[in-house]
Design an enzyme around this catalytic site. Structure first.
Site, PDB file in Angstrom:
ATOM      1  N   ARG A 245      26.734  49.985   7.001  1.00 16.23           N
ATOM      2  CA  ARG A 245      25.673  49.205   6.383  1.00 16.23           C
ATOM      3  C   ARG A 245      26.069  48.995   4.936  1.00 16.23           C
ATOM      4  NH1 ARG A 245      22.210  47.061  10.418  1.00 16.23           N
ATOM      5  NH2 ARG A 245      24.123  45.905  10.227  1.00 16.23           N
TER       6      ARG A 245
ATOM      7  N   LYS B  87      12.176  50.206  18.578  1.00 14.33           N
ATOM      8  CA  LYS B  87      12.185  51.350  17.662  1.00 14.33           C
ATOM      9  C   LYS B  87      10.937  52.223  17.864  1.00 14.33           C
ATOM     10  CE  LYS B  87      15.527  49.300  14.651  1.00 14.33           C
ATOM     11  NZ  LYS B  87      16.372  50.058  13.760  1.00 14.33           N
TER      12      LYS B  87
ATOM     13  N   ASP C 271       6.860  43.305   9.018  1.00 13.68           N
ATOM     14  CA  ASP C 271       7.823  43.704  10.046  1.00 13.68           C
ATOM     15  C   ASP C 271       7.542  45.164  10.372  1.00 13.68           C
ATOM     16  OD1 ASP C 271       9.992  44.758  11.442  1.00 13.68           O
ATOM     17  OD2 ASP C 271      11.476  43.556  10.393  1.00 13.68           O
TER      18      ASP C 271
ATOM     19  N   PHE D 174      16.539  42.348   6.198  1.00  9.58           N
ATOM     20  CA  PHE D 174      17.291  42.934   7.297  1.00  9.58           C
ATOM     21  C   PHE D 174      18.296  41.864   7.740  1.00  9.58           C
ATOM     22  CE2 PHE D 174      18.188  44.007  11.729  1.00  9.58           C
ATOM     23  CZ  PHE D 174      18.796  45.224  11.479  1.00  9.58           C
ATOM     24  N   THR D 175      19.418  42.292   8.313  1.00 12.21           N
ATOM     25  CA  THR D 175      20.507  41.334   8.609  1.00 12.21           C
ATOM     26  C   THR D 175      20.027  40.126   9.429  1.00 12.21           C
ATOM     27  OG1 THR D 175      21.075  42.732  10.488  1.00 12.21           O
ATOM     28  CG2 THR D 175      22.408  43.014   8.512  1.00 12.21           C
TER      29      THR D 175
HETATM   30  N1  F0G Z   1      13.547  44.220  11.740  1.00 15.24           N
HETATM   31  C1  F0G Z   1      14.011  45.447  11.477  1.00 15.24           C
HETATM   32  C2  F0G Z   1      13.404  46.235  10.370  1.00 15.24           C
HETATM   33  C3  F0G Z   1      15.043  45.994  12.249  1.00 15.24           C
HETATM   34  O1  F0G Z   1      15.483  47.217  11.962  1.00 15.24           O
HETATM   35  C4  F0G Z   1      15.584  45.228  13.307  1.00 15.24           C
HETATM   36  C5  F0G Z   1      16.665  45.745  14.126  1.00 15.24           C
HETATM   37  C6  F0G Z   1      15.072  43.944  13.550  1.00 15.24           C
HETATM   38  C7  F0G Z   1      14.048  43.467  12.738  1.00 15.24           C
HETATM   39  C8  F0G Z   1      15.605  43.085  14.654  1.00 15.24           C
HETATM   40  O2  F0G Z   1      15.114  43.545  15.859  1.00 15.24           O
HETATM   41  O3  F0G Z   1      17.182  44.262  17.112  1.00 15.24           O
HETATM   42  O4  F0G Z   1      14.995  43.947  18.286  1.00 15.24           O
HETATM   43  O5  F0G Z   1      16.245  41.994  17.451  1.00 15.24           O
HETATM   44  N2  F0G Z   1      17.355  46.745  13.832  1.00 15.24           N
HETATM   45  C9  F0G Z   1      18.401  47.314  14.670  1.00 15.24           C
HETATM   46  C10 F0G Z   1      19.129  48.414  13.942  1.00 15.24           C
HETATM   47  C11 F0G Z   1      19.328  46.311  15.249  1.00 15.24           C
HETATM   48  O6  F0G Z   1      20.118  48.909  14.479  1.00 15.24           O
HETATM   49  O7  F0G Z   1      18.698  48.840  12.872  1.00 15.24           O
HETATM   50  P1  F0G Z   1      15.931  43.430  17.247  1.00 15.24           P
END
Ligand code: F0G
Length: 481
Positions: free
Chosen positions: A388, A265, A222, A131-132
């Site tokens: 994305r 989420k 995660d 993930f980014t």
């Molecule tokens: N891991 C996953 C799988 C995520 O989708 C995200 C965030 C994070 C970690 C980081 O968590 O935003 O609470 O700091 N995903 C968001 C998205 C930003 O838009 O998919 P975070």
């Protein structure tokens, strides 16, 4: 819950009543053209007042339940020893089975602590997909991220139920190549975000654990979308069809050494947590918590959110809560398929993903097809999606583009926020856009940050295609929409 109508058609019926609403407005296409220009063709830089349906993300944008809101009213704002924290720790114990809970302000804060405690320069972090923010934290700590997904993972027209699976042969190879001492942990991401919200199976998770245990490599999970992954396991993995979401979650957790999540989420709040049964890990992480997040009983979160997360953790084990977003996404994807809009299959968690490579085959990756498609979707509908693709990858150390495996425009479906008529509207505008896709051109950066450039980068449309698209829209729908 999917209910079959007398016509035989399945529809996602909401198993909740909507009792608080928020007004939204649909700006005209003229205004949308100005707004996307002001935002540098980056949907992150749009203001809410210019957005009709906000499908940028499902993060922190979900509808909370009455019980969550009620819990917020009785939170205990003590700096240390807050009773709200103990409710969260109890929920973690009951739902996930972990004895130690560490609150953090959001998911990436957990990733930061994970990197701080476990990762050394030169390490290789293995995962089913990155993930980014995860990748950024591992790389800032000097490690390389290696994704060991299956061959099916990048097939956007797949029928494979578990595209988020980790490739076991590649895992063994990677451990042999780098040596277990260079691998601080293996990370499994529930419903791999960047490849279309695709789950892994319990069978795969167990097999990964078998290998990591053999080499004494910790397994990190995660769980930001843990309830959705559990819902897919229930739907798609025969053996678990009759198990409850709670049982599936407990079974997943039984093989996990260190768990973390973004509470924004599945649990429908704004916060995050880490949890483990290993006292050693807990102590190591806790040492850094007051430096970066806050005291052990709030970790940078508002105690209101801590209370609501305790309730959210329990509520996400209700099959109708876990399935609320996946069922609507399935409906969304099926309607797009009927209208020949290239969409990622099978339907996943969190969002409906449009395949920009197939939608805009005339655009090379150097012109950012996913970014162009996200901007075009906004122009044609007022709906905000997220790029994305290559814009979400940063350049390498030499300044070269790193092309993303997939170019996707992601239309997130926040939990319990949008209804079927909203989805039908988006499907219609996407269908119109598909029929006018030749009008969509590429993008070029005019301001490009070095790290996580997708957040604040500004771009411009090549050959002014935004205006041409807006004109075509007005010709078909008039100036009021
Ligand atoms: N891991 C996953 C799988 C995520 O989708 C995200 C965030 C994070 C970690 C980081 O968590 O935003 O609470 O700091 N995903 C968001 C998205 C930003 O838009 O998919 P975070």
């Amino acid at each position: 819950m999917n209910i079959r109508l007398s016509t035989g058609k399945l529809i996602p019926v909401e198993m909740h009543k909507i009792r608080i609403v928020q007004r939204t407005t649909l700006p005209t296409v003229r205004r949308r053209l100005e707004a996307i220009g002001e935002a540098g063709y980056n949907t992150f830089l749009l203001r809410t007042r210019d957005v009709f349906l906000d499908m940028l993300t499902d993060s922190g944008t979900n509808a909370m339940s009455d019980n969550q809101l009620a819990a917020m009213m009785v939170s205990d704002d003590a700096y240390a020893g807050s009773e709200s924290f103990y409710k969260l720790a109890d929920a973690v114990k009951d739902v996930l089975g972990f004895n130690y809970t560490i609150p953090v302000h959001q998911g990436r804060a957990a990733e930061h602590l994970l990197a701080k405690v476990f990762v050394k320069p030169g390490d290789v972090v293995l995962m089913n997909y990155h993930f980014t923010t995860t990748k950024a934290h591992m790389e800032l700590a000097g490690a390389t991220v290696l994704e060991i997904f299956t061959n099916e993972a990048l097939n956007t027209e797949s029928t494979s139920p578990f595209r988020g699976n980790l490739d076991l042969a590649k895992l063994t190879d990677a451990i042999e190549t780098y040596g277990p001492e260079k691998i601080p942990f293996v990370r499994m991401e529930a419903t791999t975000n960047l490849i279309g919200g695709q789950p892994f199976s319990l069978e795969n998770l167990r097999a990964v654990k078998k290998i990591t245990a053999q080499f004494k490599i910790p397994l990190v999970f995660d769980g930001s979308l843990i309830s959705e992954n559990a819902y897919f396991i229930k739907q798609r993995e025969k053996k678990y069809a009759d198990e409850s979401i709670s049982q599936i979650i407990r079974e997943m957790m039984s093989v996990v050494d260190l768990f973390y999540l973004s509470g924004r989420k599945s649990t429908s709040v704004r916060g995050g947590l880490m949890a483990t049964n290993e006292k050693k890990y807990y102590d190591q992480i806790l040492a850094w918590l007051p430096v970066y997040e806050g005291f052990a009983t709030y970790g940078g979160m508002s105690t209101k959110e801590v209370e609501a997360m305790a309730v959210g953790l329990r509520e996400m084990t209700d099959v109708n809560v876990a399935g609320a977003s996946p069922d609507l996404i399935q409906y969304f994807v099926e309607r797009l398929l009927e209208n020949e809009v290239p969409v990622v299959t099978p339907p996943g968690g969190l969002a409906c993903h449009i395949d920009a490579k197939r939608f805009l085959p005339h655009l090379p990756q150097s012109e950012y097809p996913a970014g162009a498609l996200a901007a075009a979707i906004y122009l044609a509908s007022g709906v905000r999606s997220m790029e994305r693709g290559t814009i979400s990858m940063d350049r390498d150390a030499q300044g070269n583009e790193v092309y993303a495996d997939l170019e996707l425009a992601r239309l997130a479906v926040p939990r319990r926020v949008y209804t079927m008529s909203h989805i039908q509207y988006v499907v219609d505008r996407l269908t119109w856009l598909r029929q006018h896709s030749e009008l969509i051109g590429g993008l070029r950066f005019i301001e490009e940050p070095k790290v996580l450039r997708f957040f604040f980068g500004r771009l411009e449309p090549l050959a002014n295609w935004g205006s041409k698209l807006a004109k075509a829209f007005e010709a078909d729908f008039g100036t009021d929409l």
